[in-house]
Write an enzyme that holds these catalytic residues in place. Structure first.
Site, PDB file in Angstrom:
ATOM      1  N   CYS A  80      37.052  43.502  43.217  1.00  0.00           N
ATOM      2  CA  CYS A  80      36.587  44.646  43.999  1.00  0.00           C
ATOM      3  C   CYS A  80      35.284  44.280  44.718  1.00  0.00           C
ATOM      4  O   CYS A  80      35.286  43.391  45.556  1.00  0.00           O
ATOM      5  CB  CYS A  80      36.464  45.897  43.116  1.00  0.00           C
ATOM      6  N   HIS A 185      41.782  46.444  41.357  1.00  0.00           N
ATOM      7  CA  HIS A 185      41.267  46.235  40.002  1.00  0.00           C
ATOM      8  C   HIS A 185      42.398  45.765  39.090  1.00  0.00           C
ATOM      9  O   HIS A 185      43.188  46.582  38.628  1.00  0.00           O
ATOM     10  CB  HIS A 185      40.695  47.540  39.449  1.00  0.00           C
ATOM     11  N   GLU A 187      42.231  44.940  36.081  1.00  0.00           N
ATOM     12  CA  GLU A 187      42.046  45.507  34.736  1.00  0.00           C
ATOM     13  C   GLU A 187      42.492  46.970  34.658  1.00  0.00           C
ATOM     14  O   GLU A 187      42.608  47.526  33.580  1.00  0.00           O
ATOM     15  CB  GLU A 187      40.585  45.344  34.296  1.00  0.00           C
TER      16      GLU A 187
END
Lengths: 206, 260
Positions: A80, A185, A187
């Protein structure tokens, strides 16, 4: 496999850390750039404003330490804002210098021709261009989770490895040699994101 | 293209998850962390976790527990309940929440929305609006877990929240909550012209209800609790039904990597 997460005062590195631990990595939360010395891989997360994040990196002595990873051949993944900081500069609230690891400039989505709502938030499908190690085993068009108001405008077209379509195409992933970035993202992108992180850990492994 | 999201809602009371009917008659559902892990393993689009008694008890959000939940969550996590100040919001975001949902503070301390949007960005500020139908059939907003009539109209509250910087609306029909009789489509439609995404909440009982919320109600996302807790319907089944109805949804990625 030791992975250092650059911990420079940004929010929310818990889920990146957890994902990498689950994938079997020894994760170090690097509070000081000395902690990069023993790392096989480095992850640069990022949330917030470009200028402030770069100021924190500079104040912590991170800029040279991160740049040294390139000649050392150690893989780096920016996530990001962490990807955006790989660029030469950003127009976010004035002009700010980036790390200059991948040629390009970060611009607000509307300056890139986007007329839809800003920020671009949500699950959007990603198209890969050419072979990118980060997207191995992940089908074309898989959705990833994005939250951003600015995007990477690359200087060298062959560094774009993936794009996503809002009303205009936006850069979703960049790569130059062993320097990688994802605008989304991983994650927070469930299983597909987990596979991206696994691919990063597997990159260049014999 | 951005996808319509299917979002399980987890209601957190004391140490566990509960689910009620019309914000009452709470049934215990189980502990929080295992539920988050299960939904993660099922590759849901997002999770909403609301502490339903925090505001009533005058408690601040429990960011330490949220930190444990967020670490186990590999999809976006929205956390609400008891948020009154920007410090509460900062603590929750630091703990790993991706978004925060503000409800009672919309009426009692609305400037927190402005401040949160300014400091952290609109993308992480969700205005959670609970609505009942009054005796005359008109919609009215309620606060404090549905216990207080604010006298405000949903569209007015939503517009003000967006002007103050909220990036998303979580719109809950208290009358439909837990009844599994379908969303209040009129209510959803009344907010469908807003420039921000609206999450439909309250009343989902079948996949057809989810389709109606999107196609007839104009919702950008559908939240459901009872349907996923108490029936055999799943978020994956919900997405398949939405896809069959022509709604763009995220494809499940059946990757090689397993999640714990």
């Amino acid at each position: 496999m030791t992975v250092a997460i650059v911990s420079y005062g940004v929010n929310n590195i818990g889920s990146v850390r957890r994902a990498l631990v689950d994938l079997g990595a020894d994760v170090v939360l690097a509070e000081h750039h000395d902690a990069l010395a023993g790392a096989d891989r480095v992850v640069l997360p990022g949330v917030g404003a470009f200028g402030e994040a770069m100021a924190r990196l500079r104040a912590g002595g991170w800029v040279d330490a991160l740049r040294r990873l390139v000649p050392q051949g150690r893989p780096l993944l920016g996530i990001c804002l962490g990807m955006q900081m790989l660029a030469d500069s950003s127009d976010e609230n004035g002009t700010h210098d980036g790390l200059g690891l991948i040629a390009g400039r970060v611009r607000r989505l509307d300056a890139l021709g986007c007329s839809l709502r800003i920020p671009h938030v949500g699950w959007n499908d990603v198209e890969y261009h050419g072979a990118s190690p980060l997207f191995a085993k992940i089908p074309q068009g898989t959705d990833f989770y994005f939250v951003h108001s600015y995007a990477f405008e690359v200087g060298l077209p062959d560094t774009v490895r993936a794009t996503t379509a809002y009303d205009v195409p936006l850069v979703a992933s960049v790569q130059r040699e062993h320097v990688f970035g994802t605008q989304f993202h991983p994650e927070k992108s469930s299983r597909a994101g987990r596979q991206v992180l696994k691919n990063f850990l597997d990159y260049g492994r014999c | 293209m951005l996808k319509v999201r299917v979002i399980p809602t987890l209601l957190w009371k004391d140490v566990g998850l509960v689910k009620g009917v019309r914000f009452d008659s709470w049934r215990r559902v189980g502990p929080v962390l295992p539920a988050i892990k299960v939904y993660n393993s099922r590759d849901v689009d997002e999770l909403i976790l609301l502490d339903i008694t925090a505001s009533g008890d005058g408690r601040a959000p429990d960011h330490e527990s949220v930190s444990d939940f967020a670490d186990a969550c590999s999809v976006p996590l929205t956390v609400g309940g008891g948020i009154r100040t920007v410090e509460h919001i900062a603590a929750l975001l630091r703990a790993g929440a991706d978004k925060i949902a503000v409800n009672t503070a919309l009426y009692e301390a609305p400037e927190v929305v402005n401040e949160a949007a300014r400091q952290f960005g609109s993308q992480c500020v969700v205005a959670s609006i609970d609505v009942r139908r009054a005796g005359d059939g008109l919609h009215v907003c309620v606060s404090r877990s549905g216990s207080r009539d604010t006298g405000c109209q949903p569209l007015d509250v939503a517009r003000e929240a967006v002007e103050r910087g909220a990036g998303e609306i979580l719109l809950t029909s208290v009358d439909r909550d837990g009844t599994m009789t379908g969303y209040d489509i009129d209510l959803l439609r009344s907010l469908s012209a807003l420039p921000v995404p609206v999450i439909a909440s309250g009343g989902a009982g079948t996949y057809a209800d989810l389709v109606a919320a999107v196609c007839a109600g104009g919702a950008s996302a559908v939240a459901a609790a009872s349907m996923f807790h108490f029936t055999e319907q799943t978020p994956a089944g919900a997405k398949a039904a939405l896809r069959d109805a022509g709604v763009p949804v995220r494809h499940q990625f059946a990757g090689a990597v397993s999640q714990s």
